[in-house]
Design a protein around this motif. Structure first.
Motif, PDB file in Angstrom:
ATOM      1  N   GLU A 194      16.005  50.503  43.394  1.00 45.96           N
ATOM      2  CA  GLU A 194      15.360  49.678  44.388  1.00 45.96           C
ATOM      3  C   GLU A 194      15.273  48.222  43.950  1.00 45.96           C
ATOM      4  N   GLN A 195      15.235  47.995  42.652  1.00 48.26           N
ATOM      5  CA  GLN A 195      15.213  46.609  42.170  1.00 48.26           C
ATOM      6  C   GLN A 195      16.641  46.031  42.102  1.00 48.26           C
ATOM      7  N   ARG A 196      17.563  46.856  41.659  1.00 47.35           N
ATOM      8  CA  ARG A 196      18.940  46.357  41.496  1.00 47.35           C
ATOM      9  C   ARG A 196      19.889  47.563  41.606  1.00 47.35           C
ATOM     10  N   ALA A 197      20.699  47.584  42.589  1.00 48.73           N
ATOM     11  CA  ALA A 197      21.567  48.737  42.841  1.00 48.73           C
ATOM     12  C   ALA A 197      22.900  48.633  42.090  1.00 48.73           C
ATOM     13  N   THR A 198      23.303  47.403  41.777  1.00 47.93           N
ATOM     14  CA  THR A 198      24.616  47.238  41.139  1.00 47.93           C
ATOM     15  C   THR A 198      24.490  46.275  39.981  1.00 47.93           C
ATOM     16  N   HIS A 199      25.156  46.623  38.882  1.00 49.27           N
ATOM     17  CA  HIS A 199      25.196  45.758  37.717  1.00 49.27           C
ATOM     18  C   HIS A 199      26.673  45.419  37.426  1.00 49.27           C
ATOM     19  N   LEU A 200      26.966  44.138  37.309  1.00 50.58           N
ATOM     20  CA  LEU A 200      28.330  43.689  37.009  1.00 50.58           C
ATOM     21  C   LEU A 200      28.402  43.232  35.561  1.00 50.58           C
ATOM     22  N   LEU A 201      29.225  43.889  34.787  1.00 53.35           N
ATOM     23  CA  LEU A 201      29.374  43.580  33.369  1.00 53.35           C
ATOM     24  C   LEU A 201      30.853  43.251  33.081  1.00 53.35           C
ATOM     25  N   VAL A 202      31.072  42.524  31.984  1.00 49.38           N
ATOM     26  CA  VAL A 202      32.435  42.190  31.548  1.00 49.38           C
ATOM     27  C   VAL A 202      32.654  42.769  30.157  1.00 49.38           C
ATOM     28  N   LEU A 203      33.624  43.662  30.067  1.00 49.39           N
ATOM     29  CA  LEU A 203      33.991  44.263  28.774  1.00 49.39           C
ATOM     30  C   LEU A 203      35.189  43.476  28.216  1.00 49.39           C
ATOM     31  N   THR A 204      35.051  42.922  27.047  1.00 50.72           N
ATOM     32  CA  THR A 204      36.094  42.092  26.423  1.00 50.72           C
ATOM     33  C   THR A 204      36.621  42.797  25.176  1.00 50.72           C
ATOM     34  N   ALA A 205      37.949  42.863  25.111  1.00 52.60           N
ATOM     35  CA  ALA A 205      38.623  43.402  23.910  1.00 52.60           C
ATOM     36  C   ALA A 205      39.334  42.249  23.222  1.00 52.60           C
ATOM     37  N   ARG A 206      39.145  42.090  21.901  1.00 51.72           N
ATOM     38  CA  ARG A 206      39.711  40.988  21.134  1.00 51.72           C
ATOM     39  C   ARG A 206      40.426  41.578  19.906  1.00 51.72           C
ATOM     40  N   ASP A 207      41.639  41.073  19.677  1.00 49.92           N
ATOM     41  CA  ASP A 207      42.398  41.578  18.526  1.00 49.92           C
ATOM     42  C   ASP A 207      42.055  40.766  17.288  1.00 49.92           C
ATOM     43  N   GLY A 208      42.650  41.157  16.145  1.00 48.90           N
ATOM     44  CA  GLY A 208      42.338  40.498  14.877  1.00 48.90           C
ATOM     45  C   GLY A 208      43.374  39.486  14.463  1.00 48.90           C
ATOM     46  N   GLY A 209      44.208  39.050  15.400  1.00 54.35           N
ATOM     47  CA  GLY A 209      45.233  38.088  15.058  1.00 54.35           C
ATOM     48  C   GLY A 209      44.674  36.694  14.850  1.00 54.35           C
ATOM     49  N   LEU A 210      45.559  35.822  14.423  1.00 55.85           N
ATOM     50  CA  LEU A 210      45.157  34.438  14.186  1.00 55.85           C
ATOM     51  C   LEU A 210      46.190  33.530  14.857  1.00 55.85           C
ATOM     52  N   PRO A 211      45.817  32.898  15.945  1.00 56.23           N
ATOM     53  CA  PRO A 211      44.518  32.981  16.629  1.00 56.23           C
ATOM     54  C   PRO A 211      44.366  34.300  17.362  1.00 56.23           C
ATOM     55  N   ALA A 212      43.146  34.701  17.641  1.00 56.72           N
ATOM     56  CA  ALA A 212      42.861  35.976  18.282  1.00 56.72           C
ATOM     57  C   ALA A 212      43.194  35.893  19.761  1.00 56.72           C
ATOM     58  N   ARG A 213      43.584  37.027  20.301  1.00 53.22           N
ATOM     59  CA  ARG A 213      43.843  37.164  21.726  1.00 53.22           C
ATOM     60  C   ARG A 213      42.874  38.190  22.286  1.00 53.22           C
TER      61      ARG A 213
END
Length: 826
Positions: A194-213
Motif C-alpha cells: 500500500e505504501q509502494r507497489a513497485t521498486h526499481l533497482l539497477v543491478l550492475t556487473a563489473r569485471d576486473g579489467g583495467l580499465p574495468a567494464r
C-alpha cells in the motif's frame, strides 16, 4: 587497444632440445606486423637458413593469423586474433603450429597463446529482471538474480556485482555446490504494497579489467500478497552424459522440485531459466510438468560441457521460482575415419639411396576423442621400406634396404591407419614410390671379341658390320655412344680404314680393301653411356679381308724376251716323258683363287706333248717320228680355280733337233698348213669318205629307180647348170637329177668342230658336191679321195678365213665333156 597508448606484448619463449617446441604469447587483437618473436634465433638458425632449408609454417586449423618473415626469421602478426572468436569461453586459447625444415628434415612444434584483453563488457543474457515479492515475506528473504557473462578470461572476466541503493533491499552473493557464485536480492525490510507497489533497482556487473567494464540490468520488484514459499529442487546441480549424435527427443534426465504451498501456489512448472546462454536454449527442451529434459537440437562437438539452468516456478498468484544448474557432457561417437596427410613426399627415390632415407613425412589424426581418436598406423609394400613413428601423430616412411631400379622400378606402398573405436574405423592411402635411375651399370658387349669378314674390293662407305652394347640403365644413363679407339696395324691407323657410328655402332669401310696388301687388322671400340660419371666398356673387333679372284696367274717361266717366243730344243731321239720345260706361275690370290692348273690349249701336234695339270711340266707324250715337223708350237694355259676363273697363257716353241742350231728359226708362222696330214685328220677324212660313199650309193640307187620309171627323160637337155645346184638349188619334179644332203660332224680333242654338208645331184651329166665346215686347207688335198668320188674338182672356193682355220665352201661340178678352169679363192 582502445584507450591504450600502444600494444602491450608479453612474450615467453621456451626452446628445448628435448621438447622440440616453441611457445609464444601475444595479446589478442594485436596489430598487423607486430613481431611476436624470432623463430630462427629460437631454433638456433640464421634467417638465411630458413629459405635454404625450405622452411614452412603449417597450421592444422587452416587459419593464418601468424606468419614468419623469411628475411628476418621473425614471427609476425598477419591478422588480428579475437580470442573469444577463436576459443570461446575456454580458459586457455592456444594456437598450435608445426615448423618444418628440410635438408635435413626437422619438425618442431610451436604454440602461440593468445592472451585476453578486456575488450568485452559484462552482459546479462536474460536482460531486465522482473520479481514478484509478496508483502508477507519477512526480512532476510533471498531472491536469485541472473548472472552476467563476460567473454574475457582471468581477471578480465571476473565479475563483481553491485545494486543501486535501496532501504528495502541489499545485494548478496550466493554460492552453489560447485563453488560458483550468483547474485541474490535480500529483503532488508518488510514490504508494504500500500505504501509502494513497485521498486526499481539497477543491478550492475563489473569485471576486473583495467580499465574495468560494466553492464547493467534493471530489476523491477513488484510487491504481491500470498504464496510465500518458492519451489525447492532435489539437487542444486544435475549432471548427465549424452552421445554427440543423440537424436532429437533423447531423454537426458528428469528434474524434480517441491513446494510446500498448497493449491496453485504449490503446483510447480519447469522451464529453462533466463540465465541459460541464448545459444543453448534451443538445444534442450524441458517438459513443463514432468521436468523431463530432452535433446532438441545437435549438441555440438564432443568433450564440450554444456551448462544450462532450469527454473522451477509455482502457480501461485505471485509465482515463486528457484533455479538448478544442469551440466551436460557430450561424449564422443566413433563416427570419423582416421585421416592420413602427407606433409612431405618424395615421389622418386634414387636407387642408390642409403637405408634410412626419408621418402615421406605423414601425419595421422582422427576428429573423434578418446579411444575413438587414438590412431595406429602400419605399412605394407613388399619392398625395402619401413614406417617409423617420429613423435605424436607423425610418421616417417624410410628406406630399409638397398634399391635396384633394374630389378624393380616402382613400389605400391599401402599405409593403413585405424582407430581404437568399437568397431574400429580405418583408412588406406596408396603411395606410389618410383625408383629413380642412377648410372650404376657399365655397358656390356654381348660379343667382346667380334670377327667380321669383308670381301676385298669393297666400295668405300659401305657398312661391313656393327658393334652393339647393352646398358640396363634408363634414359641418358642407358644411352650408349661408340668411339673407335685408334689402333696402328703395320703402320696403318685403324681410323683411316674404318669408321664407327657414334650412336648406331655401325662399322663402315673408309677405303677399299685389297687382300693382297692387307689380310686383316683389329681395333677396339669403346661404348660409353651418357650418365654422370660416365661408364664404359671396350670390345675388340677383328676384320678379316676375304680374297676375291681379282688376279690372273702370272707366268714366271718361261717368259718371252723382247716379244720373242721362248724356244726349247728337244732331241729327236727323246724318249716318252722327256721333260721339255716346266712352266712356273704364281697367283697373288689365295685359296682356290690361287690354285693353278696347267693344260695345253693349242699345239702344232697335240699328240706329241702333254703337260702335268698341277706341276706344269711339259713332257713328250710319244716318241718323235721322222715325219714330225722340226718346229713345233705349243700354247700352255695356266688357270686358277676362282669364280669366275682367270687364266694366262704362254706360247712355247719346240725345236726337234739333235743339235742346237747357231740361229734359232722363227716360230711365228708355225701354224701355217704343212705338207702332211695329221693322224687325226686322216682318220676324220676316212670316216667322212665312208659316210659319203654310203650316202652316194643310196642316192645312185634312188636315181636309178627314178630313171627306170621315166624312160622318156633321157635327154641331156634336162640337166641343170652348176649355178642352179649351188647352195641347195631346187629342181622340178620332172628333173632328171637326183640330189641328197648329208651332214657329218666330228669333234676334235681340243673342241674343234668339223661340219661337212654335202649336196649331191646326179643325173643328166651334172655332178655337184657342196661342203661347208671348218677344217685346214691342207686337209683338202685328199678330199676327193676321202669322199670316194671319182670326180674332177674344177673349182675350190675357200671363204671367211679366220686365224689358222678356214670356213670352206666347196663346189665340185662335172659336166660331161665340159671342164671349167680350176680356181682357188680365199
Amino acid at each position: 587497444m582502445a584507450g591504450w597508448g600502444s600494444a602491450v606484448l608479453w612474450l615467453w619463449v621456451s626452446c628445448g632440445a628435448a621438447a622440440g617446441q616453441l611457445e609464444y604469447k601475444v595479446l589478442e587483437e594485436a596489430e598487423r606486423g607486430l613481431i611476436v618473436g624470432n623463430v630462427a634465433t629460437d631454433l638456433g638458425l640464421s634467417a638465411a637458413a630458413l629459405s635454404l632449408r625450405n622452411f614452412r609454417l603449417l597450421s592444422g586449423q587452416g587459419e593464418h593469423y601468424f606468419g614468419v618473415d623469411m628475411a628476418s626469421g621473425s614471427l609476425v602478426v598477419r591478422e588480428p586474433a579475437d580470442r573469444e572468436l577463436l576459443c570461446g569461453v575456454s580458459d586457455a586459447c592456444v594456437l598450435s603450429y608445426e615448423l618444418l625444415l628440410e635438408d635435413p628434415l626437422e619438425l618442431h612444434k610451436m604454440h602461440v597463446r593468445v592472451l585476453d584483453t578486456n575488450d568485452n563488457s559484462p552482459v546479462f543474457p536474460a536482460g531486465d529482471v522482473l520479481l514478484h515479492i509478496p508483502e508477507v515475506l519477512a526480512p532476510g528473504a533471498h531472491f536469485s538474480l541472473p548472472n552476467a557473462q563476460d567473454a574475457d578470461e582471468g581477471s578480465n572476466g571476473a565479475l563483481s556485482y553491485s545494486l543501486s541503493p535501496s532501504q528495502y533491499f541489499r545485494l548478496a552473493m550466493g554460492s552453489r555446490v560447485d563453488g560458483s557464485h550468483y547474485p541474490e536480492l535480500v529483503l532488508e525490510m518488510a514490504l508494504d504494497r500500500e505504501q509502494r507497489a513497485t521498486h526499481l533497482l539497477v543491478l550492475t556487473a563489473r569485471d576486473g579489467g583495467l580499465p574495468a567494464r560494466s553492464g547493467d540490468a534493471q530489476v523491477t520488484v513488484v510487491v504481491v500478497d500470498t504464496n510465500d514459499n518458492a519451489p525447492v529442487f532435489e539437487h542444486s546441480v544435475y549432471r548427465t552424459k549424452v552421445a554427440e549424435k543423440a537424436p532429437n527427443g533423447t531423454l537426458l534426465l528428469q528434474v524434480d522440485a517441491s513446494d510446500p504451498d498448497e493449491g496453485s501456489n504449490g503446483e510447480v512448472w519447469y522451464s529453462l531459466s533466463n540465465s541459460t546462454r541464448a545459444e543453448l536454449r534451443h538445444c534442450f527442451h524441458v517438459h513443463p510438468k514432468s521436468g523431463e529434459v530432452r535433446v532438441a537440437a545437435p549438441l555440438g562437438p564432443p568433450a564440450a560441457l554444456l551448462e544450462a539452468y532450469i527454473e522451477a516456478r509455482d502457480k501461485g498468484a505471485f509465482g515463486l521460482a528457484s533455479t538448478a544448474k544442469l551440466l551436460v557432457e557430450v561424449t564422443d561417437v566413433n563416427d570419423h575415419t582416421p585421416q592420413v596427410n602427407f606433409m612431405t613426399l618424395y615421389s622418386q627415390v634414387p636407387e642408390d639411396a642409403t637405408p634410412g632415407t626419408v621418402i615421406a613425412l605423414l601425419s595421422v589424426g582422427d576428429e573423434d576423442l578418446g579411444p575413438n581418436g587414438r590412431v595406429t598406423c602400419s605399412m605394407s609394400s613388399g619392398g625395402p621400406f619401413q614406417l617409423k613413428s617420429s613423435f605424436g601423430s607423425y610418421y616417417s616412411l624410410l628406406t630399409d634396404g638397398a634399391l635396384d631400379r633394374e630389378q624393380r622400378s616402382e613400389y605400391q606402398v599401402v599405409i593403413t591407419a585405424w582407430d581404437e573405436g568399437s568397431p574400429p574405423l580405418s583408412t588406406e592411402r596408396v603411395l606410389t614410390v618410383s625408383v629413380a635411375d642412377v648410372n650404376d651399370n657399365t655397358p656390356s658387349f654381348p660379343e667382346p671379341q667380334q670377327e667380321i669378314f669383308v670381301a676385298e674390293n669393297n666400295s668405300p662407305g659401305v657398312s661391313i658390320g656393327r658393334v652393339f652394347a647393352q646398358d640396363p640403365d634408363q634414359g641418358e644413363n642407358g644411352l650408349i655412344f661408340y668411339e673407335l679407339l685408334d689402333f696402328v696395324f703395320e703402320g696403318t691407323a685403324a681410323s683411316s680404314l674404318v669408321a664407327v657410328g657414334s650412336s648406331s655402332g655401325m662399322i663402315t669401310a673408309k677405303t677399299s680393301f685389297d687382300f693382297e696388301q692387307l689380310r686383316g687388322f683389329q681395333f677396339h671400340v669403346e661404348g660409353r653411356d651418357g650418365g654422370i660419371p660416365q661408364r664404359s666398356a671396350t670390345a675388340t673387333v677383328r676384320i678379316f679381308v676375304v680374297d676375291r679372284n681379282d688376279n690372273a696367274p702370272v707366268i714366271l717361266f718361261p717368259s718371252p724376251r723382247d716379244g720373242s717366243i721362248p724356244v726349247e730344243v728337244v732331241s729327236r731321239s727323246a724318249r716318252v716323258g722327256h721333260l721339255v720345260t716346266k712352266v712356273v706361275a704364281e697367283d697373288a690370290d689365295s685359296g682356290f683363287n690361287a690354285w693353278l692348273s696347267y693344260h695345253i690349249s693349242q699345239a702344232s701336234d697335240s699328240s706329241l706333248f702333254r703337260i702335268s695339270a698341277h706341276a706344269g711340266e711339259l713332257c713328250t707324250a710319244r716318241l718323235v717320228l721322222p715325219t714330225d715337223a722340226v718346229q713345233q708350237r705349243v700354247v700352255v694355259v695356266v688357270q686358277d680355280h676362282g669364280d669366275p676363273p682367270l687364266s694366262s697363257s704362254v706360247i712355247l716353241g719346240v725345236l726337234l733337233s739333235d743339235s742346237v742350231p747357231p740361229v734359232l728359226p722363227d716360230f711365228e708362222n708355225v701354224w701355217e698348213p704343212g705338207g702332211r696330214l695329221s693322224a687325226l685328220n686322216l682318220y676324220l677324212i676316212i670316216v667322212l669318205a665312208c659316210i659319203s660313199l654310203l650316202f652316194l650309193g643310196c642316192v645312185l640307187s634312188f636315181v636309178c629307180v627314178r630313171w627306170s620309171q621315166s624312160p622318156g627323160c633321157c635327154s641331156w637337155r634336162c640337166g641343170r647348170s652348176p649355178a642352179d645346184l649351188r647352195y641347195g638349188g631346187k629342181m622340178a619334179p620332172t628333173s632328171c637329177m637326183a640330189s641328197a644332203m648329208v651332214d657329218v660332224t666330228t669333234i676334235e680333242r681340243l673342241s674343234h668342230t668339223y661340219l661337212y654338208r654335202t649336196s649331191l645331184g646326179l643325173g643328166c651329166g651334172n655332178e655337184s658336191l657342196l661342203l661347208r665346215g671348218k677344217y685346214t686347207a691342207a686337209d683338202m688335198s685328199n678330199l676327193a679321195t676321202g669322199l670316194g668320188l671319182k670326180l674332177p674338182i674344177p673349182c675350190i672356193q675357200i671363204r671367211n678365213r679366220k686365224g689358222d682355220h678356214a670356213s670352206i665352201n666347196v663346189m665340185v661340178s662335172n659336166f660331161y665333156g665340159i671342164f671349167k678352169t680350176p680356181c682357188i679363192r680365199r
